[in-house]
Design a protein around this motif. Structure first.
Motif, PDB file in Angstrom:
ATOM      1  N   CYS A 336      93.395  -3.454  69.631  1.00 58.27           N
ATOM      2  CA  CYS A 336      91.935  -3.479  69.621  1.00 58.27           C
ATOM      3  C   CYS A 336      91.436  -4.910  69.692  1.00 58.27           C
ATOM      4  N   SER A 337      90.135  -5.069  69.650  1.00 59.84           N
ATOM      5  CA  SER A 337      89.515  -6.393  69.755  1.00 59.84           C
ATOM      6  C   SER A 337      89.711  -7.231  68.497  1.00 59.84           C
ATOM      7  N   ALA A 338      90.094  -6.593  67.385  1.00 61.17           N
ATOM      8  CA  ALA A 338      90.349  -7.278  66.107  1.00 61.17           C
ATOM      9  C   ALA A 338      89.111  -7.975  65.553  1.00 61.17           C
ATOM     10  N   THR A 339      87.924  -7.492  65.924  1.00 59.88           N
ATOM     11  CA  THR A 339      86.706  -8.129  65.424  1.00 59.88           C
ATOM     12  C   THR A 339      86.528  -7.938  63.922  1.00 59.88           C
ATOM     13  N   GLY A 340      87.265  -7.020  63.329  1.00 54.18           N
ATOM     14  CA  GLY A 340      87.200  -6.848  61.883  1.00 54.18           C
ATOM     15  C   GLY A 340      87.932  -7.924  61.114  1.00 54.18           C
ATOM     16  N   THR A 341      88.683  -8.771  61.813  1.00 47.31           N
ATOM     17  CA  THR A 341      89.517  -9.777  61.134  1.00 47.31           C
ATOM     18  C   THR A 341      88.950 -11.190  61.229  1.00 47.31           C
ATOM     19  N   LEU A 342      87.680 -11.335  61.581  1.00 45.37           N
ATOM     20  CA  LEU A 342      87.121 -12.678  61.765  1.00 45.37           C
ATOM     21  C   LEU A 342      87.199 -13.520  60.504  1.00 45.37           C
ATOM     22  N   ARG A 343      87.177 -12.904  59.333  1.00 50.09           N
ATOM     23  CA  ARG A 343      87.243 -13.698  58.108  1.00 50.09           C
ATOM     24  C   ARG A 343      88.586 -14.402  57.984  1.00 50.09           C
ATOM     25  N   PHE A 381      98.311  12.827  61.185  1.00 49.47           N
ATOM     26  CA  PHE A 381      98.183  11.749  62.160  1.00 49.47           C
ATOM     27  C   PHE A 381      97.048  10.843  61.687  1.00 49.47           C
ATOM     28  N   VAL A 382      97.346   9.547  61.492  1.00 50.04           N
ATOM     29  CA  VAL A 382      96.326   8.570  61.118  1.00 50.04           C
ATOM     30  C   VAL A 382      96.161   7.581  62.264  1.00 50.04           C
ATOM     31  N   TYR A 383      94.928   7.477  62.736  1.00 48.80           N
ATOM     32  CA  TYR A 383      94.574   6.508  63.771  1.00 48.80           C
ATOM     33  C   TYR A 383      93.722   5.432  63.122  1.00 48.80           C
ATOM     34  N   CYS A 384      94.026   4.154  63.409  1.00 45.85           N
ATOM     35  CA  CYS A 384      93.227   3.082  62.823  1.00 45.85           C
ATOM     36  C   CYS A 384      93.133   1.897  63.780  1.00 45.85           C
ATOM     37  N   THR A 385      92.075   1.112  63.596  1.00 43.04           N
ATOM     38  CA  THR A 385      91.895  -0.147  64.324  1.00 43.04           C
ATOM     39  C   THR A 385      91.246  -1.152  63.379  1.00 43.04           C
ATOM     40  N   CYS A 386      91.600  -2.426  63.562  1.00 40.76           N
ATOM     41  CA  CYS A 386      90.986  -3.493  62.756  1.00 40.76           C
ATOM     42  C   CYS A 386      89.785  -4.050  63.507  1.00 40.76           C
ATOM     43  N   SER A 387      88.852  -3.167  63.825  1.00 41.62           N
ATOM     44  CA  SER A 387      87.685  -3.518  64.634  1.00 41.62           C
ATOM     45  C   SER A 387      86.416  -3.041  63.952  1.00 41.62           C
ATOM     46  N   LEU A 388      85.338  -3.785  64.132  1.00 37.81           N
ATOM     47  CA  LEU A 388      84.018  -3.375  63.666  1.00 37.81           C
ATOM     48  C   LEU A 388      83.203  -2.721  64.773  1.00 37.81           C
ATOM     49  N   GLN A 389      83.838  -2.508  65.929  1.00 38.20           N
ATOM     50  CA  GLN A 389      83.149  -1.888  67.056  1.00 38.20           C
ATOM     51  C   GLN A 389      83.378  -0.374  67.014  1.00 38.20           C
ATOM     52  N   LYS A 390      82.290   0.392  66.953  1.00 39.81           N
ATOM     53  CA  LYS A 390      82.425   1.846  66.882  1.00 39.81           C
ATOM     54  C   LYS A 390      83.115   2.421  68.115  1.00 39.81           C
ATOM     55  N   ALA A 391      83.010   1.722  69.234  1.00 41.34           N
ATOM     56  CA  ALA A 391      83.668   2.199  70.457  1.00 41.34           C
ATOM     57  C   ALA A 391      85.177   2.283  70.285  1.00 41.34           C
ATOM     58  N   GLU A 392      85.724   1.489  69.350  1.00 39.72           N
ATOM     59  CA  GLU A 392      87.167   1.488  69.130  1.00 39.72           C
ATOM     60  C   GLU A 392      87.564   2.343  67.926  1.00 39.72           C
ATOM     61  N   GLY A 393      86.588   2.955  67.290  1.00 33.92           N
ATOM     62  CA  GLY A 393      86.863   3.754  66.100  1.00 33.92           C
ATOM     63  C   GLY A 393      86.200   5.105  66.169  1.00 33.92           C
ATOM     64  N   GLU A 394      84.996   5.206  65.603  1.00 35.01           N
ATOM     65  CA  GLU A 394      84.288   6.480  65.520  1.00 35.01           C
ATOM     66  C   GLU A 394      84.128   7.150  66.883  1.00 35.01           C
ATOM     67  N   ASP A 395      83.687   6.391  67.882  1.00 36.38           N
ATOM     68  CA  ASP A 395      83.450   6.974  69.209  1.00 36.38           C
ATOM     69  C   ASP A 395      84.748   7.432  69.861  1.00 36.38           C
ATOM     70  N   GLN A 396      85.808   6.673  69.628  1.00 36.04           N
ATOM     71  CA  GLN A 396      87.093   7.012  70.221  1.00 36.04           C
ATOM     72  C   GLN A 396      87.607   8.357  69.702  1.00 36.04           C
ATOM     73  N   ILE A 397      87.507   8.564  68.395  1.00 34.58           N
ATOM     74  CA  ILE A 397      88.004   9.806  67.806  1.00 34.58           C
ATOM     75  C   ILE A 397      87.087  10.977  68.147  1.00 34.58           C
ATOM     76  N   ALA A 398      85.790  10.750  68.194  1.00 34.33           N
ATOM     77  CA  ALA A 398      84.868  11.821  68.580  1.00 34.33           C
ATOM     78  C   ALA A 398      85.209  12.335  69.977  1.00 34.33           C
ATOM     79  N   ALA A 399      85.499  11.417  70.898  1.00 30.24           N
ATOM     80  CA  ALA A 399      85.854  11.817  72.263  1.00 30.24           C
ATOM     81  C   ALA A 399      87.209  12.516  72.291  1.00 30.24           C
ATOM     82  N   PHE A 400      88.141  12.032  71.486  1.00 28.96           N
ATOM     83  CA  PHE A 400      89.486  12.618  71.413  1.00 28.96           C
ATOM     84  C   PHE A 400      89.410  14.080  70.974  1.00 28.96           C
ATOM     85  N   LEU A 401      88.660  14.356  69.928  1.00 30.03           N
ATOM     86  CA  LEU A 401      88.556  15.721  69.417  1.00 30.03           C
ATOM     87  C   LEU A 401      87.713  16.596  70.346  1.00 30.03           C
ATOM     88  N   ALA A 402      86.648  16.023  70.902  1.00 31.93           N
ATOM     89  CA  ALA A 402      85.811  16.796  71.818  1.00 31.93           C
ATOM     90  C   ALA A 402      86.566  17.181  73.080  1.00 31.93           C
TER      91      ALA A 402
END
Length: 459
Positions: A336-343, A381-402
């Motif tokens: 992922c973009s790793a934007t969650g790790t900027l700190r 099954f656990v899917y995770c990303t170190c990102s603050l972008q919903k496109a790489e998290g919430e949106d990705q799983i919503a599309a996967f299940l849909a």
């Protein structure tokens, strides 16, 4: 107003530089070189530092000077927007494109003047001397000197007038975070990102005991947080393999698989291996898969130090690799973009861009589709990303299940993640943010931004 930070201090911090014979000059030169490699060469800071550590001239620096180099570059990257804005205010016109070397020298000099407890005269004189000794920067020696002298005189005025939260956040992230989380949250993220965080450790056992020994605290999630000084390898318990470095947020996804003792578990995109170590320590039979042989070698070295076995390390591209049989559980920490790790990785916001999120989204979607058949019916099954972008998290799983994936959500509860109720989303996923778990001491607060969801494959 942004605060000034302490530069590493020790009796060796001002001793003559071994490579140039001038006090502190070699450290500044290396800082300028490294900053250029990151910002002009678009290389991750950790990778650049690892390479420099193999160079005899860099290794000849005293430990204090090497620490100073790291502090100079990290502080500059962490507050680059503030540094560049301050420099612009001192100039009538922009530097020409061919003055890149002078630009990086100015940035390192301004970082010291604005944010580090380095004497102003040292910051200015060393930057000027460095420009004078550098063929590419020499034509702008007088400008470097003049800009930094002006900045010393006007420092308080400039810092008081800057919108620090906005300036330290790259524009593409500011826009997306403000839209997604709201401007107040974006500002809270930025305040966390301006502070160098403490070190988080995952311990095998006795978190309270290790926190006491290391002078740290036990977080609600069970990690030990320490403000470390000096080399990590010299901390109590490192050589004995009693703990490993892992951000508190990064330690949560593996725990969502529950009791894994005796189970066959796949850790996909496993390096650097923190989650693999967690699973092995919990008694799982782990298959750790990563595309990078070098990163897997480091993972195996860490496991050896930790005296953890039961791990099969597989160097493979998940696009072509297929396991011999399905697993009881699968953990996919997707690229992922790793934007969650900027700190912890202040270079990320400068190296990544919005188009990277879109490109990586295709990779995440593909890996999800590949992993469907690698989980046994009834398995987790656990899917995770170190990102603050919903496109790489919430949106990705919503599309996967849909899209008809044969999985159902298994909601995560606050008690599974140390009581972090504000990190549980409405649909039962985990969403940690930098502004969560604050502390009076900013270094002891905050989390990396992570998204994790737990699914169960239908029978």
């Amino acid at each position: 107003m942004a605060q000034r930070e302490r530069a590493p201090k020790s009796p060796d911090a001002v001793r003559p530089d071994r490579t140039s014979g001038d006090p502190g000059l070699a450290a500044r030169r290396f800082a300028v070189d490294i900053l250029a490699e990151v910002l002009e060469g678009h290389r991750p800071l950790d990778r650049v530092l690892d390479h420099r550590a193999t160079m005899p001239a860099y290794r000849a620096l005293s430990p204090a000077d090497r620490a100073l180099v790291r502090a100079l570059v990290a502080t500059c990257l962490r507050r680059l927007g503030l540094v560049d804005d301050a420099i612009r205010r001192m100039m009538e016109k922009q530097l020409p494109a061919k003055a890149l070397r002078a630009k990086q020298i100015l940035r390192i000099g301004a970082t010291q003047v604005l944010f580090m407890e380095v004497p102003d005269h040292a910051a200015v004189s060393l930057a000027t001397e460095l420009a004078d000794r550098d063929r590419d920067a020499r034509p702008w020696k007088a400008l470097v000197n003049g800009v930094l002298r002006s900045l010393v005189r006007r420092r308080d005025e400039v810092l008081a007038d800057q919108d620090a939260e906005r300036l330290v956040t790259p524009l593409w992230l500011w826009r997306e975070w403000s839209e997604t989380w709201g401007e107040d949250a974006a500002r809270a993220f930025a305040r966390v990102h301006m502070v160098e965080p403490a070190l988080d450790l995952t311990v095998k056992s006795d978190a309270a005991g290790w926190a006491e020994r290391l002078g740290g605290i036990v977080l609600p999630t069970g990690s030990v947080r320490v403000i470390a000084h000096g080399r990590i390898e010299r901390l109590d318990g490192f050589e004995e393999g009693e703990w490993w470095i892992q951000d508190a947020a990064a330690a949560l996804p593996a725990r969502l698989l529950g009791d894994v003792a005796g189970l066959r578990v796949a850790d996909l995109c496993a390096a650097p291996g923190g989650k693999t170590a967690q699973l092995a320590a919990a008694g799982a039979k782990v298959t750790a898969v990563d595309i990078s042989a070098g990163r897997l070698d480091r993972l195996k070295q860490n496991l050896a130090r930790l005296h953890l076995d039961g791990v099969e390390a597989v160097t493979a591209d998940l696009g072509v690799w297929t396991p011999d049989e399905a697993f009881d559980a699968v953990l996919l920490d997707a690229p992922c973009s790793a934007t969650g790790t900027l700190r912890r990785n202040p270079d990320v916001g400068r190296l990544k861009k919005a188009t990277d999120v879109e490109d990586l989204g295709h990779v995440q979607s593909y890996l999800l589709s590949r992993a469907v058949d690698w989980v046994k019916p009834g398995g987790l099954f656990v899917y995770c990303t170190c990102s603050l972008q919903k496109a790489e998290g919430e949106d990705q799983i919503a599309a996967f299940l849909a899209g008809g994936a044969p999985f159902d959500r298994v909601p995560i509860t606050a008690d599974e993640v140390g009581g972090l109720a504000d990190a549980i989303t409405a649909d039962g996923a985990l969403r940690t943010r930098p502004d969560q778990m604050p502390d009076v001491d900013p270094r002891l607060g905050g989390l990396d931004g992570f998204y994790a969801v737990r699914l169960r494959r239908r029978p």
